[in-house]
Structures are given as C-alpha cells and as structure tokens.
Scaffold this motif. Structure first.
Motif, PDB file in Angstrom:
ATOM      1  N   PRO A  70       0.779  -1.171   0.177  1.00  0.00           N
ATOM      2  CA  PRO A  70       0.094  -0.232  -0.076  1.00  0.00           C
ATOM      3  C   PRO A  70       0.764   1.551   0.375  1.00  0.00           C
ATOM      4  O   PRO A  70       0.281   2.862  -0.433  1.00  0.00           O
ATOM      5  CB  PRO A  70      -0.986  -0.305   1.603  1.00  0.00           C
ATOM      6  CG  PRO A  70       0.249  -1.058   1.664  1.00  0.00           C
ATOM      7  CD  PRO A  70       0.386  -1.828   1.251  1.00  0.00           C
ATOM      8  N   HIS A  71       2.765   1.490   0.466  1.00  0.00           N
ATOM      9  CA  HIS A  71       2.749   2.513   0.268  1.00  0.00           C
ATOM     10  C   HIS A  71       3.480   2.349  -0.403  1.00  0.00           C
ATOM     11  O   HIS A  71       4.303   3.382  -0.791  1.00  0.00           O
ATOM     12  CB  HIS A  71       4.118   2.476   1.991  1.00  0.00           C
ATOM     13  CG  HIS A  71       2.970   1.864   2.997  1.00  0.00           C
ATOM     14  ND1 HIS A  71       2.281   3.120   3.459  1.00  0.00           N
ATOM     15  CD2 HIS A  71       3.414   0.897   4.038  1.00  0.00           C
ATOM     16  CE1 HIS A  71       1.754   2.470   4.728  1.00  0.00           C
ATOM     17  NE2 HIS A  71       2.179   1.169   4.761  1.00  0.00           N
ATOM     18  N   ASP A  72       4.015   1.310  -1.703  1.00  0.00           N
ATOM     19  CA  ASP A  72       4.349   1.422  -2.644  1.00  0.00           C
ATOM     20  C   ASP A  72       4.249   0.777  -3.908  1.00  0.00           C
ATOM     21  O   ASP A  72       4.412  -0.891  -3.873  1.00  0.00           O
ATOM     22  CB  ASP A  72       6.270   0.904  -2.606  1.00  0.00           C
ATOM     23  CG  ASP A  72       7.062   2.189  -3.752  1.00  0.00           C
ATOM     24  OD1 ASP A  72       6.546   1.546  -4.936  1.00  0.00           O
ATOM     25  OD2 ASP A  72       8.163   0.841  -3.565  1.00  0.00           O
ATOM     26  N   ARG A  73       3.306   1.022  -4.885  1.00  0.00           N
ATOM     27  CA  ARG A  73       2.270   0.118  -5.488  1.00  0.00           C
ATOM     28  C   ARG A  73       3.473  -0.610  -6.494  1.00  0.00           C
ATOM     29  O   ARG A  73       2.736  -1.974  -7.051  1.00  0.00           O
ATOM     30  CB  ARG A  73       2.188   0.932  -6.238  1.00  0.00           C
ATOM     31  CG  ARG A  73       0.634   1.411  -5.674  1.00  0.00           C
ATOM     32  CD  ARG A  73      -0.807   0.169  -5.453  1.00  0.00           C
ATOM     33  NE  ARG A  73      -1.793   0.444  -4.367  1.00  0.00           N
ATOM     34  CZ  ARG A  73      -2.743   0.515  -3.988  1.00  0.00           C
ATOM     35  NH1 ARG A  73      -2.462  -1.013  -4.137  1.00  0.00           N
ATOM     36  NH2 ARG A  73      -3.238   0.696  -3.475  1.00  0.00           N
ATOM     37  N   ARG A  74       4.693  -0.710  -6.712  1.00  0.00           N
ATOM     38  CA  ARG A  74       5.672  -1.026  -7.672  1.00  0.00           C
ATOM     39  C   ARG A  74       6.147  -2.340  -6.680  1.00  0.00           C
ATOM     40  O   ARG A  74       6.741  -3.288  -7.434  1.00  0.00           O
ATOM     41  CB  ARG A  74       7.266  -0.895  -8.045  1.00  0.00           C
ATOM     42  CG  ARG A  74       6.084   1.292  -8.770  1.00  0.00           C
ATOM     43  CD  ARG A  74       7.630   2.018  -8.366  1.00  0.00           C
ATOM     44  NE  ARG A  74       7.453   2.408  -7.446  1.00  0.00           N
ATOM     45  CZ  ARG A  74       8.997   3.345  -7.434  1.00  0.00           C
ATOM     46  NH1 ARG A  74       9.601   3.719  -7.975  1.00  0.00           N
ATOM     47  NH2 ARG A  74       9.217   3.408  -5.717  1.00  0.00           N
TER      48      ARG A  74
END
Length: 146
Positions: A92-96
C-alpha cells in the motif's frame, strides 16, 4: 540381479564424504518430493513458506532470503498463489513493490512438511538423533560460508 547389501555397504563406505553428502541429499530430496507433491508444493515453495512463516515479505526480500533471483521467486510465488498457499498483493505504500503472505493453507502445509521431515521413517529414519544430525549440518554449512 539384486546387489548383495554387504557389498553395497562396503562400496558406499569407501566413498569420499562429499559424495556421501551429495548422495544423501539426492535420496532425501527424492523421497520428500512425493510427499510435497501431495501437498501441492515443490521444494522451492516449501523454502518460501518457511521464510513467510515469520510474516509477510516483499517478493524481492523473499528472493534474497531464499537465495534465488527475483525472476525465479516470481515463478515460485505464482505457483504458491495458484495452489492457495500464499497471496501476493501490492504494497500500500509503494505500488511497485509486491508483498507475499502465507495463507492458512500454506501454514498447514509447512507444518505437515516439518512433521514429516522430523518423524518419517522414510526420510530420516536411519539417523539416530535427528536434532543432533541437524545441528551438525548447520555447523557444516555455516562454517563453509564463513
């Protein structure tokens, strides 16, 4: 024609220790493979579940812990998700970044595999003291890596 067990034992007894370790690894791995297949797991999947037992990990961190490439881990996680042993979601904090979590089915399969490893006469039944044998292997491996 069946080989005489005493001749086989004498021949195996003459092997260098490295060959004994390699052969023992192949024998145990081959026997364990059938059990894991019954759970819908591969050896690679079992190793991944072992690391996921402590909690969710990024797919990259899981690859690092399992000592495989990101691409190899991607295939392993694909299989674990298809068989219901793990879930893969976007961080959720970094979609990659992909996060992998063991499911209840994955935790149950890991527990069954650990029990089979420790208690099966088919795998380590010839070993007098499983825990001592395991400690010796850990010492051998960690000494070799230092």
């Amino acid at each position: 024609m069946t080989a005489d067990p005493e001749r086989v034992r004498a021949d195996v007894g003459s092997w260098p220790t490295g060959r004994l370790l390699a052969m023992a690894a192949r024998v145990v791995e081959g026997r364990f493979e059938g059990f894991l297949a019954g759970l819908g797991l591969s050896h690679a999947g079992l190793i991944a579940l072992h690391h996921l037992a402590a909690g969710p990990l990024s797919q990259r961190e899981l690859a690092r812990l399992c000592r495989v490439t990101d691409q190899t881990m991607s295939r392993t996680v694909d299989r674990l998700t298809r068989t219901g042993h793990a879930e893969r979601t976007s961080d959720p904090h970094d979609r990659r970044r992909m996060v992998v979590t063991a499911t209840g089915r994955g935790a149950e399969a890991l527990a069954a595999a650990r029990a089979e490893e420790q208690h099966s006469e088919h795998l380590f039944g010839a070993v007098d003291d499983y825990h001592h044998f395991r400690r010796q292997l850990i010492t051998l491996i960690t000494h070799a890596e230092s």
